[in-house]
Design an enzyme around this catalytic site. Structure first.
Site, PDB file in Angstrom:
ATOM      1  CG  ASP A   1      -6.616  -4.125   1.725  1.00 53.80           C
ATOM      2  OD1 ASP A   1      -6.900  -3.981   0.526  1.00 53.80           O
ATOM      3  OD2 ASP A   1      -6.195  -3.204   2.439  1.00 53.80           O
TER       4      ASP A   1
ATOM      5  CG  ASP B   1      -2.009  -0.941   1.203  1.00 50.93           C
ATOM      6  OD1 ASP B   1      -2.369  -1.330   0.094  1.00 50.93           O
ATOM      7  OD2 ASP B   1      -2.529  -1.312   2.264  1.00 50.93           O
TER       8      ASP B   1
ATOM      9  CG  ASP C   1      -4.736  -0.124   5.367  1.00 52.96           C
ATOM     10  OD1 ASP C   1      -5.560  -0.468   4.483  1.00 52.96           O
ATOM     11  OD2 ASP C   1      -4.147   0.964   5.360  1.00 52.96           O
TER      12      ASP C   1
END
Length: 1015
Positions: A753, A445, A749
């Site tokens: 996901d 990310d 997070d």
């Protein structure tokens, strides 16, 4: 008076006790209800006297007022735990209505639905005492005796114990208690030593898993206490607390829904039902501990904690299983089994040879006499000799079976887990430690991982003008911006009356916008909210990338829709805009292009662009109830654009370069637009500055999704950045990379996901910003959300694999040497040069102490210089075969020379010769332990001063060996050696260093060694 007025004083006391936390209207209703209740009670008594004459006289003679001696309750609260527990567990709506809803329960619990409990230390302590703490009983931890018992279940240990017991019995019978106990007693002591070390190691590992379980369960939860929003440990939650819930959170206790929007809960962990359950005030206000928030946000009132919840009862029967077998352990089990079979075959041959030689009279005792003389030999003597031969054969099996391999894996995994925790990585699944060493691609990310997640509004545009001074904004436009910020947020603001400082809570983006609105635009959130009521909310999620709200202005009865989200997505929903003066203008194609250029300009400066839009709902649409359930998404008016800066983490560029140097590709997957993503990726070193935006290295999630499967497989390796991606796009990329043979690590997070984290070979969730759903789907939690910690995990993964390989090389060298020596000596001389006790001592050195020494090496930079280990690469590489066969060959050669010519070379008797063989063999292992530190590098001493444990174990081994030879003559069956003999043993053993150095010049082929043995 009390005998006449049968009035429930506790009820009246409760009625007259008006809680200070109630609002003014609620207080008035409360007192009115109390007045009516008391009036009716007195009236019924006057109309229905118990004894007409007596009671009337008493009532008439009574003063014109009633004195009620109402003592305040010493207890904390006005409701008992049993009622609260059954209320939520049974989802009893009728009971909740009787208690006047969640507000009534909060009042009974002396809590406030807006400001929470008092939160003072005494208040929290009383609640814990009254209702219990939010912890659950754990199954009792396994004691060290459990592991001792487990060690005794090993078949070879049991056979050795049986042999030792028989040897002890026959020895005492033959030679008396004073002399006869040595052989059997020595084996018993050695066996118990091996068992003790094994049990202690397993016990310590189990304790470490218990500690890990405590840390992983310690979730941080948002609560409000005395009007202040704060984060506390889940274990500190008490009954009466008001808890904030958002997407991905675990419900920390049983409770009641107070306020919120679009709340959907996943109750599959409790009920097994996969469908999400909607939670609201009217039909289902019940929240169960352990369930997960799937959508929306809310505040809940805690009614039961710990063992009073179903989740607590369930969790008290579950413990973290430290016996999870990793893929590497499974491969080692196969290796151990194969070596064990060879060992058993050799032991059986030795047993056969020794028994044949004994019964044919080809063996002699210490005095040179034949041990077996047919019928002249006593039964006890025969039994003792047979037991001794069986013990020797069994001991060969003990040495041959490398039971130290599983111990080495356990030790290195436990050690690395402990060290990784210090390096901000918490391992949830053991297998991830070793798999990370094989990772070929990391999908990361951006926000919070590559960047600091410390956001601040640095750019502000009204219309097509950049605003530097907020005082110039028109009043009408300022009000609209404040409405859009104050209502369309999941964050909150707290300000202590005595202090001027504000506290902002929520996600980093929400906090940045709130602080900007309050400090720059002078927004008073409470005042803004008092003038409006919320009709409908559409919560933000990572697919829509926007959130909306529908509000009604109380005074004018007008309805307004506000949207906030990714700038280009909000822009696409707008048909007009407000200019800097506050005038509304239609948006033509030129204006739209100008706004797009403004957004791209901010994005190219690494800013996250957020847009605010508004629409006033016409009066004719007010009455259509269904229409108000969906917020209008078209014909909006653009209010403002803001640019939020989130700086890159210091050291992240270096961490990315380290990964790339190690042969691991780093790909950035983000929800930001292409320009922001490219700017950040270039800053972090994921993209080179010369890589064009049209290059295949940067792609949008939607474009990637629309590729054909063949195009995706062709292009996936070239992609470095995927912008505007949804969680589905991330999952798609992981699946493509795995199909191409990559070992993929993914960071995530959010709740969405979870599929990608589960699909990946290694799921890495974020400890600070990560939701509980993401953490539960991951293998490793990065505690500081930092990409540098991901690079550290990569180093540790390779270190684990490397340490295991070092130990395998060391262990197999000993195994090969010991088996060959004993087999050749038994076949030719009819005896084994190494006794059972000596072999058990060697077993202890190489299994336990060797594992401790080699399995605790720390990661080095050299590990990153090698390419990732492939999925199918053999555990024992050609390099390892070269090293171990060279050392084993040398040891066998030297020891066989000593076996057949030792007496003549040194001019000593058989007993001293056997001691020389034993001493040389052990010292060879000590010196070879240094060689095992490096599989390929010629300098085996580099960095050795940093590993104090290794040096300590070598020192302890040498000291114990001197004690064995010089002091434990009867126990170890040895003779004392002089300085010359010690020097010779050390010199012969030390030769393994130059041999190890020379051998590393020999090149090895890439084709695995064992493939040559296949037909």
């Amino acid at each position: 008076m009390s005998n006449i007025l049968h009035v429930n004083l506790s009820s009246i006391g409760y009625l007259l006790d008006v809680p200070s936390t109630l609002s003014k209207p609620s207080k008035r209703w409360h007192l009115a209800f109390a007045t009516i209740y008391c009036s009716r009670a007195l009236h019924s008594l006057l109309n229905n006297p118990l004894s007409k004459n007596k009671s009337r006289k008493l009532l008439l003679s009574a003063p014109p007022f009633v004195v009620l001696d109402v003592k305040p309750q010493s207890g904390v609260l006005d409701i008992d735990q049993t009622s609260l527990t059954s209320l939520v567990k049974e989802k009893n709506l009728d009971q909740l209505i009787q208690l006047r809803g969640a507000e009534g329960v909060a009042e009974a619990l002396k809590s406030d639905t807006k400001n929470g409990i008092n939160g003072a230390v005494k208040d929290v302590a009383r609640r814990k005492e009254f209702f219990g703490s939010n912890t659950y009983q754990r199954p009792p931890t396994k004691s060290i005796f459990h592991f001792v018992e487990e060690a005794f279940k090993d078949l070879t240990i049991l056979v050795l114990l049986a042999c030792a017991t028989l040897s002890l019995g026959f020895g005492i019978k033959e030679n008396g208690a004073k002399e006869g106990w040595y052989d059997g007693g020595s084996i018993l002591v050695a066996v118990f030593l091996v068992i003790s070390v094994s049990a202690v190691s397993n016990f310590r590992q189990n304790r470490q898993f218990d500690k890990l379980s405590e840390v992983s369960n310690n979730i941080q939860v948002d609560v409000v206490r005395q009007g202040r929003r704060q984060q506390i440990s889940i274990f500190e939650i008490v009954v009466g607390d008001v808890v904030f819930l958002k997407i991905g959170d675990q419900v920390p206790a049983d409770g009641l829904f107070l306020d919120g929007h679009s709340l959907q809960v996943d109750e599959s962990s409790m009920t097994g039902e996969s469908d999400y359950v909607e939670v609201n005030t009217s039909l289902n206000p019940f929240l169960l501990s352990g369930t997960k928030v799937a959508d929306g946000y809310a505040q809940m009132l805690v009614t039961s904690v710990g063992m009073n919840t179903t989740w607590g009862e369930m969790m008290s029967t579950i413990s973290l299983d430290p016996n999870e077998q990793t893929p590497l352990q499974a491969r080692l089990d196969k290796l151990t089994s194969s070596i064990g079979k060879v060992g058993l075959a050799v032991a059986f041959l030795v047993l056969l040879v020794l028994l044949v030689r004994y019964f044919t009279g080809n063996t002699e005792d210490g005095n040179g006499n034949h041990e077996f003389n047919g019928s002249k030999t006593k039964t006890d003597g025969i039994m003792n000799a047979v037991v001794r031969i069986i013990a020797a054969a069994v001991t060969i099996v003990v040495v041959a079976i490398p039971e130290g391999l599983p111990l080495a894996v356990t030790l290195t995994l436990a050690y690395s887990m402990k060290r990784m925790m210090a390096d901000q990585a918490m391992v949830r699944k053991l297998s991830a430690c070793e798999t990370m060493g094989s990772a070929t691609t990391i999908c990361t990310d951006k926000t919070g991982t590559l960047t600091l997640n410390q956001m601040k509004v640095t750019k502000f545009w009204l219309g097509q003008e950049s605003i530097e001074d907020s005082s110039s904004i028109s009043t009408n436009l300022l009000k609209l911006i404040q409405q859009g910020v104050a209502f369309n947020t999941t964050g909150s603001i707290y300000r202590e009356p005595s202090l001027s400082k504000f506290e902002f809570s929520g996600s980093p983006t929400e906090k940045a916008i709130l602080s900007w609105a309050v400090l720059e635009l002078g927004m008073d959130m409470e005042r803004v909210k008092n003038n409006y009521s919320i009709l409908h909310v559409e919560a933000f999620n990572s697919e829509k990338k926007r959130s909306g709200i529908l509000i009604r202005k109380n005074a004018e009865n007008t309805i307004h829709a506000h949207w906030k989200g990714a700038a280009e997505m909000i822009l696409a929903m707008c048909s007009s805009y407000y200019d800097a003066s506050g005038s509304m203008k239609d948006m033509d194609d030129v204006d739209r292009m100008t706004f797009e250029q403004i957004i791209q300009g901010m994005a190219a400066g690494s800013l996250r662009c957020i847009a605010f839009a508004h629409r006033k709902i016409p009066e004719e649409e007010h009455e259509i109830g269904e229409d108000l359930k969906k917020i209008k998404e078209d014909s909006l008016t653009l209010i403002a654009l803001v640019g939020i800066k989130d700086p890159c983490r210091p050291g992240v560029r270096k961490a990315v370069e380290d990964c790339q140097y190690a042969g691991v590709h780093v790909k950035m997957i983000t929800g930001d637009n292409v320009f922001t993503a490219r700017a950040i990726a270039t800053e972090c070193g994921i993209l080179r500055p010369d890589q064009s935006i049209n290059n295949e290295a940067v792609v949008e999630g939607e474009v990637f999704r629309k590729y054909t499967p063949e195009e995706r497989m062709e292009k996936v390796d070239k992609i470095c950045v995927m912008a505007r991606s949804s969680p589905f796009d991330k999952l798609l990329m992981v699946q493509c990379l795995k199909q191409k043979g990559h070992v993929v690590a993914v960071t995530g997070d959010g709740t969405n996901d979870a599929p990608a984290l589960k699909e990946a070979d290694i799921g890495l969730s974020m400890g600070i910003q990560g939701t509980e759903v993401a953490k539960e789907s991951s293998d490793i939690i990065i505690l500081d959300d930092n990409f540098a910690s991901v690079a550290t995990v990569l180093r540790w993964g390779r270190c684990v694999y490397n340490n295991i390989q070092k130990f395998i090389q060391f262990q197999l060298t000993v195994n090969v040497a010991a088996l060959v020596i004993n087999l050749v000596a038994a076949a030719s001389a009819g005896e084994v040069p190494l006794t059972a006790v000596q072999l058990l001592w060697v077993n202890l050195i190489m299994d336990t102490l060797g594992a401790l020494a080699l399995a605790t090496e720390r990661p080095t930079k050299d590990l990153l210089a090698k390419p990732p280990v492939g999925r199918t690469e053999p555990l024992i590489t050609n390099t390892m075969w070269r090293n171990l066969l060279a050392q084993a060959l040398y040891q066998v050669l030297i020891l066989l020379i000593l076996q057949f010519n030792g007496e003549s070379i040194f001019g000593v008797n058989k007993k001293v010769k056997d001691t020389l063989i034993f001493n040389t063999f052990v010292l060879c292992q000590v010196f070879n332990e240094f060689n095992a530190r490096e599989l390929e590098r010629k300098n085996v001493f580099q960095g050795i001063h940093k590993n104090k444990l290794f040096l300590g174990i070598i020192g302890i081994t040498i000291i114990l060996q001197v004690v064995m030879v010089e002091c434990l003559k009867r126990f170890a069956d040895t003779e004392r050696l002089d300085w010359v003999q010690w020097g010779a043993c050390i010199g012969v053993a030390a030769a393994s260093w130059p041999i190890g150095w020379v051998v590393k010049f020999i090149p090895v082929s890439e084709k695995p060694f064992l493939d040559y043995l296949k037909w």
